[in-house]
Motif scaffolding. Structure first.
Motif, PDB file in Angstrom:
ATOM      1  N   ILE A   1       0.850  -1.194   0.000  1.00 32.26           N
ATOM      2  CA  ILE A   1       0.000   0.000   0.000  1.00 32.26           C
ATOM      3  C   ILE A   1       0.884   1.243   0.000  1.00 32.26           C
ATOM      4  CG2 ILE A   1      -1.573   1.398   1.407  1.00 32.26           C
ATOM      5  CD1 ILE A   1      -3.078  -1.070   2.136  1.00 32.26           C
ATOM      6  N   LEU A   2       0.602   2.155  -0.935  1.00 32.31           N
ATOM      7  CA  LEU A   2       1.326   3.411  -1.016  1.00 32.31           C
ATOM      8  C   LEU A   2       0.394   4.544  -0.589  1.00 32.31           C
ATOM      9  CD1 LEU A   2       3.104   2.932  -4.481  1.00 32.31           C
ATOM     10  CD2 LEU A   2       3.984   2.392  -2.189  1.00 32.31           C
ATOM     11  N   LEU A   3       0.761   5.219   0.496  1.00 32.00           N
ATOM     12  CA  LEU A   3      -0.002   6.382   0.961  1.00 32.00           C
ATOM     13  C   LEU A   3       0.423   7.583   0.128  1.00 32.00           C
ATOM     14  CD1 LEU A   3       0.241   5.925   4.839  1.00 32.00           C
ATOM     15  CD2 LEU A   3      -1.804   5.643   3.451  1.00 32.00           C
ATOM     16  N   ASN A   4      -0.272   7.771  -0.990  1.00 34.47           N
ATOM     17  CA  ASN A   4       0.091   8.850  -1.901  1.00 34.47           C
ATOM     18  C   ASN A   4      -0.472  10.192  -1.410  1.00 34.47           C
ATOM     19  OD1 ASN A   4       1.297   9.950  -4.190  1.00 34.47           O
ATOM     20  ND2 ASN A   4      -0.537   9.694  -5.433  1.00 34.47           N
ATOM     21  N   LYS A   5       0.103  11.259  -1.933  1.00 33.33           N
ATOM     22  CA  LYS A   5      -0.272  12.624  -1.545  1.00 33.33           C
ATOM     23  C   LYS A   5      -0.079  12.821  -0.042  1.00 33.33           C
ATOM     24  CE  LYS A   5      -3.519  12.786  -5.409  1.00 33.33           C
ATOM     25  NZ  LYS A   5      -4.845  13.167  -5.932  1.00 33.33           N
ATOM     26  N   SER A   6       0.926  12.123   0.499  1.00 34.44           N
ATOM     27  CA  SER A   6       1.187  12.207   1.943  1.00 34.44           C
ATOM     28  C   SER A   6       1.623  13.609   2.354  1.00 34.44           C
ATOM     29  CB  SER A   6       2.245  11.183   2.352  1.00 34.44           C
ATOM     30  OG  SER A   6       3.460  11.402   1.649  1.00 34.44           O
TER      31      SER A   6
ATOM     32  N   ASN B   1       4.936  10.768  -2.347  1.00 29.99           N
ATOM     33  CA  ASN B   1       4.329  11.880  -3.070  1.00 29.99           C
ATOM     34  C   ASN B   1       4.716  11.659  -4.526  1.00 29.99           C
ATOM     35  OD1 ASN B   1       3.608  14.244  -4.311  1.00 29.99           O
ATOM     36  ND2 ASN B   1       4.808  15.597  -2.996  1.00 29.99           N
ATOM     37  N   ALA B   2       3.820  11.061  -5.292  1.00 29.77           N
ATOM     38  CA  ALA B   2       4.135  10.677  -6.670  1.00 29.77           C
ATOM     39  C   ALA B   2       4.522  11.873  -7.522  1.00 29.77           C
ATOM     40  CB  ALA B   2       2.941   9.945  -7.287  1.00 29.77           C
ATOM     41  N   ARG B   3       3.933  13.027  -7.237  1.00 32.79           N
ATOM     42  CA  ARG B   3       4.201  14.205  -8.084  1.00 32.79           C
ATOM     43  C   ARG B   3       5.628  14.701  -7.901  1.00 32.79           C
ATOM     44  NH1 ARG B   3       0.890  16.751 -11.102  1.00 32.79           N
ATOM     45  NH2 ARG B   3      -0.916  15.743 -10.139  1.00 32.79           N
ATOM     46  N   SER B   4       6.107  14.759  -6.675  1.00 27.35           N
ATOM     47  CA  SER B   4       7.459  15.264  -6.422  1.00 27.35           C
ATOM     48  C   SER B   4       8.515  14.163  -6.466  1.00 27.35           C
ATOM     49  CB  SER B   4       7.515  15.945  -5.056  1.00 27.35           C
ATOM     50  OG  SER B   4       7.438  14.975  -4.012  1.00 27.35           O
ATOM     51  N   GLY B   5       8.072  12.912  -6.364  1.00 27.35           N
ATOM     52  CA  GLY B   5       9.008  11.795  -6.342  1.00 27.35           C
ATOM     53  C   GLY B   5       9.428  11.372  -4.948  1.00 27.35           C
TER      54      GLY B   5
ATOM     55  N   SER C   1       6.377   8.870 -12.697  1.00 28.42           N
ATOM     56  CA  SER C   1       7.483   9.319 -11.850  1.00 28.42           C
ATOM     57  C   SER C   1       8.440   8.168 -11.553  1.00 28.42           C
ATOM     58  CB  SER C   1       6.948   9.893 -10.536  1.00 28.42           C
ATOM     59  OG  SER C   1       6.163  11.034 -10.760  1.00 28.42           O
ATOM     60  N   PHE C   2       7.884   7.005 -11.265  1.00 32.84           N
ATOM     61  CA  PHE C   2       8.711   5.858 -10.900  1.00 32.84           C
ATOM     62  C   PHE C   2       9.505   5.359 -12.100  1.00 32.84           C
ATOM     63  CE2 PHE C   2       9.229   1.294  -9.635  1.00 32.84           C
ATOM     64  CZ  PHE C   2      10.013   1.532  -8.523  1.00 32.84           C
ATOM     65  N   ALA C   3       8.875   5.364 -13.266  1.00 28.90           N
ATOM     66  CA  ALA C   3       9.550   4.888 -14.473  1.00 28.90           C
ATOM     67  C   ALA C   3      10.482   5.938 -15.062  1.00 28.90           C
ATOM     68  CB  ALA C   3       8.512   4.487 -15.514  1.00 28.90           C
ATOM     69  N   GLY C   4      10.266   7.199 -14.698  1.00 24.09           N
ATOM     70  CA  GLY C   4      11.119   8.260 -15.204  1.00 24.09           C
ATOM     71  C   GLY C   4      10.769   8.710 -16.601  1.00 24.09           C
ATOM     72  N   LYS C   5       9.607   8.323 -17.085  1.00 24.18           N
ATOM     73  CA  LYS C   5       9.175   8.747 -18.417  1.00 24.18           C
ATOM     74  C   LYS C   5       7.649   8.703 -18.462  1.00 24.18           C
ATOM     75  CE  LYS C   5       9.859   4.028 -20.056  1.00 24.18           C
ATOM     76  NZ  LYS C   5      10.600   3.143 -20.943  1.00 24.18           N
ATOM     77  N   ALA C   6       7.076   9.377 -19.429  1.00 18.94           N
ATOM     78  CA  ALA C   6       5.616   9.437 -19.533  1.00 18.94           C
ATOM     79  C   ALA C   6       5.093   8.185 -20.237  1.00 18.94           C
ATOM     80  CB  ALA C   6       5.188  10.697 -20.283  1.00 18.94           C
ATOM     81  N   CYS C   7       4.919   7.122 -19.464  1.00 16.01           N
ATOM     82  CA  CYS C   7       4.455   5.860 -20.058  1.00 16.01           C
ATOM     83  C   CYS C   7       3.009   5.584 -19.714  1.00 16.01           C
ATOM     84  CB  CYS C   7       5.335   4.706 -19.591  1.00 16.01           C
ATOM     85  SG  CYS C   7       5.523   4.601 -17.817  1.00 16.01           S
ATOM     86  N   ALA C   8       2.374   6.423 -18.933  1.00 13.61           N
ATOM     87  CA  ALA C   8       0.952   6.278 -18.631  1.00 13.61           C
ATOM     88  C   ALA C   8       0.340   7.670 -18.642  1.00 13.61           C
ATOM     89  CB  ALA C   8       0.752   5.619 -17.260  1.00 13.61           C
ATOM     90  N   LYS C   9      -0.832   7.796 -19.190  1.00 12.72           N
ATOM     91  CA  LYS C   9      -1.482   9.092 -19.270  1.00 12.72           C
ATOM     92  C   LYS C   9      -1.782   9.622 -17.874  1.00 12.72           C
ATOM     93  CE  LYS C   9      -3.849   8.306 -23.679  1.00 12.72           C
ATOM     94  NZ  LYS C   9      -5.175   8.206 -24.330  1.00 12.72           N
ATOM     95  N   THR C  10      -1.703  10.932 -17.730  1.00 16.91           N
ATOM     96  CA  THR C  10      -2.073  11.548 -16.459  1.00 16.91           C
ATOM     97  C   THR C  10      -3.086  12.645 -16.727  1.00 16.91           C
ATOM     98  OG1 THR C  10      -0.303  13.179 -16.583  1.00 16.91           O
ATOM     99  CG2 THR C  10       0.201  11.132 -15.448  1.00 16.91           C
ATOM    100  N   GLY C  11      -3.831  12.973 -15.700  1.00 14.92           N
ATOM    101  CA  GLY C  11      -4.812  14.043 -15.824  1.00 14.92           C
ATOM    102  C   GLY C  11      -5.358  14.379 -14.461  1.00 14.92           C
TER     103      GLY C  11
END
Length: 290
Positions: free
Chosen positions: A55-60, A86-90, A139-149
């Motif tokens: 489980i990842l507590l995102n937006k922590s 924090n997926a956005r900042s890494g 963020s984890f892969a370091g490239k845009a491999c999944a769409k975001t919105g």
């Protein structure tokens, strides 16, 4: 207001997970740290049984740090591997690869005994809409491999993503359950943005949010809107004060509660009011969600 939303593509997402779960070694579930239980789909525990779980507590970074620590302990006590991110900042992402290896240690050892080498761990990434799955994968892969919105329901189909020699992700659309058994769950999901705002009554949502903030986060709320005084105020009165502070008026100086409500909800979601958690960790949490 009836907080329900279950578009057809979410039914497809559930079927997709059911069809692919046999290929999976690890279920990585993203939850919103501000509502760690309400942002968990109860279907996922059933679909992911007998699989390793992370489980990842995102937006922590948006959630109350003390509550983050309590929720980390809560999930660990129940047998989950868990991390704050924090997926956005890494922030926290470097800890994921070691945690995946830890969570799948038994599987990796079994492979070695069978002579299977260099087979990557296959993980499915799941979570309700707008919890940050695609941002996390990118963020984890370091490239845009999944769409975001910034709207729920951006990911419409599955895709396998090879991250490195040790890990592959299966990304899926966000899954909401057909009907929330508790109105409180739907309400909290609406507050964090997991529903389409177009179907919500923003003034009512803001009033519900203010009911919580006035009890648990009064000081940062008052500071944000430069409100002084110790007198008790109701949510409606507070919304009027926000109208005054943000100059939200219609013609004739009539307060524009709809505009003030939108400002409040946006300020909460973006963290401008402060680090706020809508679910406090403690006894009776699981019962409250039923």
């Amino acid at each position: 207001m009836n907080y329900q939303w279950y578009p057809g593509h979410m039914m497809k997402a559930k079927r997709m997970m059911q069809e692919n779960i046999s290929l999976i070694d690890l279920v990585i579930e993203l939850v919103d740290a501000r509502v760690p239980l309400s942002s968990r789909n109860p279907d996922i525990d059933e679909l992911g049984k007998n699989k390793s779980r992370l489980i990842l507590l995102n937006k922590s970074d948006l959630a109350d740090p003390e509550e983050n620590r309590r929720w980390m302990a809560y999930f660990k006590e129940r047998g989950f591997h868990v991390l704050e991110i924090n997926a956005r900042s890494g922030q926290g992402l470097r800890a994921i690869q070691p945690k995946v290896q830890e969570a799948c240690r038994e599987k990796i050892e079994r492979d070695k005994k069978r002579g299977i080498k260099n087979r990557p761990v296959r993980a499915i990434v799941v979570g309700i809409p707008n919890v940050g799955k695609s941002t996390f994968i990118n963020s984890f892969a370091g490239k845009a491999c999944a769409k975001t919105g910034n709207k729920p329901g951006v990911t419409k189909g599955k895709q396998w993503i090879r991250l490195n020699r040790e890990l592959e992700f299966l990304d899926t659309p966000g899954i909401l359950w057909p009907r929330f058994e508790s109105e409180e769950v739907g309400k909290k999901l609406a507050m964090i943005g997991s529903m389409n705002d177009d179907i919500l009554q923003m003034t009512e949502l803001a009033s519900e949010l203010l009911s919580w903030l006035l009890v648990h986060y009064r000081e940062p709320l008052f500071a944000r809107y430069q409100i002084t005084g110790e007198e008790e105020v109701t949510p409606v009165e507070m919304l009027a004060l926000i109208c005054e502070n943000r100059r939200c008026y219609k013609k004739g100086q009539e307060p524009d509660y709809e505009k003030a409500a939108a400002i409040l909800v946006d300020d909460f979601r973006s963290g401008r009011i402060g680090r706020i958690t809508l679910e406090m960790c403690g006894k009776g949490q699981e019962e409250e969600q039923k």
